[in-house]
Write a protein that holds these residues in place. Sequence first.
Motif, short mmCIF file in Angstrom:
data_model
loop_
_atom_site.label_atom_id
_atom_site.label_comp_id
_atom_site.label_asym_id
_atom_site.label_seq_id
_atom_site.Cartn_x
_atom_site.Cartn_y
_atom_site.Cartn_z
N ILE A 179 102.20 30.12 44.61
CA ILE A 179 103.55 30.50 45.05
C ILE A 179 103.85 29.89 46.42
O ILE A 179 104.91 29.31 46.64
N ALA A 180 102.90 30.04 47.35
CA ALA A 180 103.10 29.51 48.70
C ALA A 180 103.20 27.98 48.68
O ALA A 180 103.96 27.38 49.45
N TYR A 237 108.40 37.83 47.99
CA TYR A 237 109.83 37.67 48.27
C TYR A 237 110.08 37.23 49.71
O TYR A 237 111.09 36.60 50.01
N ASP A 238 109.15 37.58 50.60
CA ASP A 238 109.27 37.10 51.99
C ASP A 238 109.07 35.59 52.06
O ASP A 238 109.64 34.91 52.92
N VAL A 239 108.24 35.06 51.18
CA VAL A 239 107.83 33.66 51.23
C VAL A 239 108.79 32.76 50.45
O VAL A 239 109.09 31.64 50.86
N MET A 240 109.28 33.27 49.32
CA MET A 240 110.09 32.43 48.44
C MET A 240 111.46 32.15 49.06
O MET A 240 112.10 33.05 49.63
N PRO A 241 111.93 30.90 49.00
CA PRO A 241 113.25 30.56 49.56
C PRO A 241 114.38 31.18 48.76
O PRO A 241 114.21 31.53 47.58
N LYS A 242 115.52 31.31 49.41
CA LYS A 242 116.66 31.94 48.77
C LYS A 242 117.88 31.04 48.84
O LYS A 242 118.02 30.25 49.78
#
Length: 919
Positions: free
Chosen positions: A90-91, A163-168
Motif C-alpha cells: 500500500i505504501a 487512509y492516512d497514507v493513501m492519496p485522495k
Amino acid sequence: MKRISVNVNGVERWVVADPKRSLADVLREQMMLTGCKVCCADGQCGSCTVLIDGKPIRACVTPMEKLTAGSKIVTIEGIGTPENLHPLQIAWMAHGSAQCGVCSPGFIMSAKALLDKTLTPTREEVRAWFHRNRNLCRCTGYKPLIDSVMDAAAIMRGDKTIYDVMPKAKEDGSILGTEYIRPSAVAKVTGTWDFGADVALKMPAGTLRLALVQAEVSHALIKGIDTAEAEKMPGVERIITWKDVGGKNAITGLITFPTNKGDGWDRPILCKEKIFQFGDAIAIVAADTEEHARAAAKKVKVDLEVLPAYMSGFAALAPDAMEIHPGVPNAYYEQGVVKGADTKPLMASAAAVVDITTYCSRQPHLHLEPDCGEAFVDDDGVLTILSKSIGVHLHHAMICPGLGIPPEKLRLIQNPTGGTFGYKFSPTMEALLGVAALVTKKPVSLVYDQYQNITYTGKRSPANINIRLACDKNGMLTAMETDWWLDHGPYSEFGDLVTLRQAQFTGAGYHLENIRGKGKTVATNHAWGSAFRGYGSPQAFLAGEIAMDMLAEKMGEDPLEFRYKNLYNETSTTPTGQKPEVLVLKQLFDLIRPKYLEAKQRAAKLSTPETKRGVGISLGIYGCGLDGPDSSEARVEMTPSGFIVHSGWEDHGQGADLSAQTMAHEVLRVAGVKPEQIGLVMADTFGPNGGPAGGSRSNVFCGNAIRVAAEMLLNAMKKPNGGYRTYKEMVSENIPLSYDGKWVAAACTDCSPDTGQGNPFPIYMYEVFMPEVEVDVETGKATVVKLTTAIDVGTIINKATVDGQVYGGLAQGLGLALTEDFEDLDLHTTLKDCGIPYPKDVPDDIEILYLETARPLGPFGAAGVGEAPLTALHPAILNAIYNACGVRIFRIPALPEAIKMGLEAQAGAAAAKKDLQHH
C-alpha cells in the motif's frame, strides 16, 4: 535431477529440478511465481529477493541444493493479493515507488524482512539495509522507497491508518495535481505485472527460444560463417544469417539532414561483410530451449580479419584512421551555430575570457530489466513484435524495409516495460525477432542476459567540447564560441540530432546575443549512441556551467549572483534564436538563494582538514518535443461500461498510464466520470500514433491529443438543454462514440544545420541544481551529502510522479558526475562495475522547490519533466568539488583518483611556491 520438497508461501510443494539450478529459475519457470524478477543473475540488483526463513535472499544466486529441509520460502505472491495488500504494498503505491516496477517485488520483500525484525527503523537504517542487501533501483532515487517503508512501519505499529497514507482526490473530484495512484501500481507491487521475460515464459508451446552469435571484437571483416557444427547441436531448429533476411537487412536511421554524408542505412540487422562494434549480431540460433540455443551459438564459427578499432572520437578523427563505413568519412555530419555579431572582436575586447575543454562520458543507461521480446505471425498473416520499444510507430518505420514486408503486415506492441531511460528510442532486438519469426514461421522469444544488456545496447554519446566564454567589465556575457565533436559509435541513427542539441543547449538560460560554433558527429567502433534521458544536454551544460563558474571567479563574483544577472530577460532569445515561452529562471534562483546561503555557511562550518565541504550551482534547460512541427494522435471512446483512451504513449516507468487517465478524466469529470471508469489501450501500431516516448514530449503532445479527443467526445455527449448523454442515449440518437484527437506544434520549426537557428520546441523545462559535496582529502572520494533543486515544469499533473522523476533523474546525474562509465569492455560489464549508485550512494536529504508556471501550449498548463533533472546536476557537483578543495575536474566521471591527482598537484605547487619564497 532430484525430486525436492519445498515450502513456498505456506504450502508444501514437490518439484523435480536440477539441484544446481537457481531458486529463481525454479520459482519462475517451474512454479510460475514470476513476481521474483531476474535482472542481473549475479546477485547485484536484488530484484529476485525472496525470504528464506525470514531472511532476504537473492534467489538468482541461490542454488536449489543450498535449501535445507524445512526451509520456508516466501515470495511477493505470498504476502498480499490485489484484494488484501500488505502495508508495504500500500505504501509503495501511495508514494509512487513502483515507477517501472521491475525492482519493486525485491525491495518489498527485503523491506518485509527488516520490518519483521523491527517496526521502528530510522531512515538511515532502512537505507543501510537496502544497501547491504544489494537492492538496486534505477528509477526512483531511493527517497520514495524509504518514505514507503517508514509509512508501512507506522501503519503496522498502529500510528497511522491506510487512509492516512493513501492519496485522495480533490473535493471537486479532480485528480490533477494530486498523488493519485497509477493504474499499474497494484500489479507492480504484487508481482503480477508481466514484463517481457515473464511474457516469454508464458508463450505457447512450440515457441522457439533465440540466442545470438555476436562479435567479440570491435572492428573486423567477415570472411566466412560456418554453422555446420552448431546445426547438429541438441534442440536446434534453425540458424539464421544475413542470407535469410528478406529485405534490405538494415535498420534505417531516418536521416533527414541534407548535410549528412551517409545515407542512414549503415546498421545491419545481421552482419554480412563487416563487424562495426563489439556485440554486433552475426547469426541467430533458434532452438527448443534457451540453454540449447546459447550452447549452439557458441559452436558457430566466424572467420574474421580483425581491423584497427577506433574506440574514441580522438582515434577516429586521426589523419590515418580508415573509414569505418567505406565511402563515408568518420566525421559524417556538421552542425553550425551562428547568432548575432562576429565573436572574434568581442573576445579580443572582453574584460575576462574562459577557455576550457570538457569531456562528457559514455554513460550507460543501467536499466535493470534486460532487453527482451517476442514475435509471432498472427492468424491474419501479420508479423507481431512485442518488445520494450518506446517508439512503436518510429520503430515500425525503421525496421520494416529491412525485413522486406509490407507495412500493413507489421505490428509492434509495447510489452509492460522496465525503465529504459531512452535506450529503447533506438530499435534493438525488434528486427532480430521479426527475422526469426518470419524464417521459422513459429513464435519466438529473445531475452538478453545482463552482460548483453550492458555491452550491446546504445549509450550516451560522449562529447568533447571546447568553449570560450567572454564577459564585459560589468560581468555581463558578451560572446561564446564553441567547437565540439560527438562520438556516436558506428551507427548514424539520430547522430545529427544529438549533435544539434549542443547548438541548442550550450549557453542556454543566459542572455547571450553573440555565438559562433561548429560541431561534428564522429563514427567510432565503440557502443552506438542512443537516446539517454537529457539527450544531448548533459554534454552541453557540462561545458557551459563550468565555464560560467570559472568566469564568475575571474570577475571576483559569487557564482550564483553572476549567473543571476545574466539570466534570460524580456529581450533574450535561446541559442537558436527562439523566444522563451515563459521567464522563470530568476524566480527559481530566488527560490534557491536562501538555501544556497545556508549551504555555504554549513560548508564553512563543517569543513575540516581531512574532509572539505563545498557547494555548487548550475542551471539546466530542456525542450519538450522532437524538434520542429512534432505531433501526436489519440482516440477516446465511450463504451457500455465506461471510456477507453487509445494512445501510442509508451510507458517505461514515467507514468504514461496515469497521465493518460488524468488527461482524459480532467475533461470528462464534468459529466460525472470517475477515474476508474477510464480504461487504457496503449502503444500499439494498430492504434493512434502518439510518437515516441522521448524528449519529454509525451506529456505535452500525447496529453494534448488525449485532451482534444476527450473534449470532442464531451461535446458530443452534451445535451442541448444541459446535462450529458449516457451511452444508451448516444446509441439511440446515432451519435458517434469514438473521437480522434490530434495536436501539432504548428509554430515550431527545424533548426538550420548551418546556423542552428530555429524554433524547435513549443515548451521548455527549467531547473536549478545545488549539491553539497564532501571531499575526502586522503582518498579524493567525493560524496554528495545533500541535494537541493528548484524546478519549473509547468502545471504538475501528478505530484508523486513528478517527485519520482526528479529524485530518479538526480540520482542518475549523481552517477554521471562521480561513478558511471562504459569505456572499458573488460571492466564495464556489470551494473556494479559500471558505477550504478546503490542506496547509500544517494543522499536521503533531497529537497525539491517547485515553481508552477502554466505553459500556454501545455495540456492544462503542463510541460514534461523526465529530462530536466538529468540536464545539469553533474557540472554543479564538479563546481562543488572545486568549491570544497580547489580541484577543477573537466572530464567525468570525477573518480577519486582524478580528484586525488588534483589535490597532489595542488600540494606540489604549494610546496614549490613555498620553496621558491624560502630561496
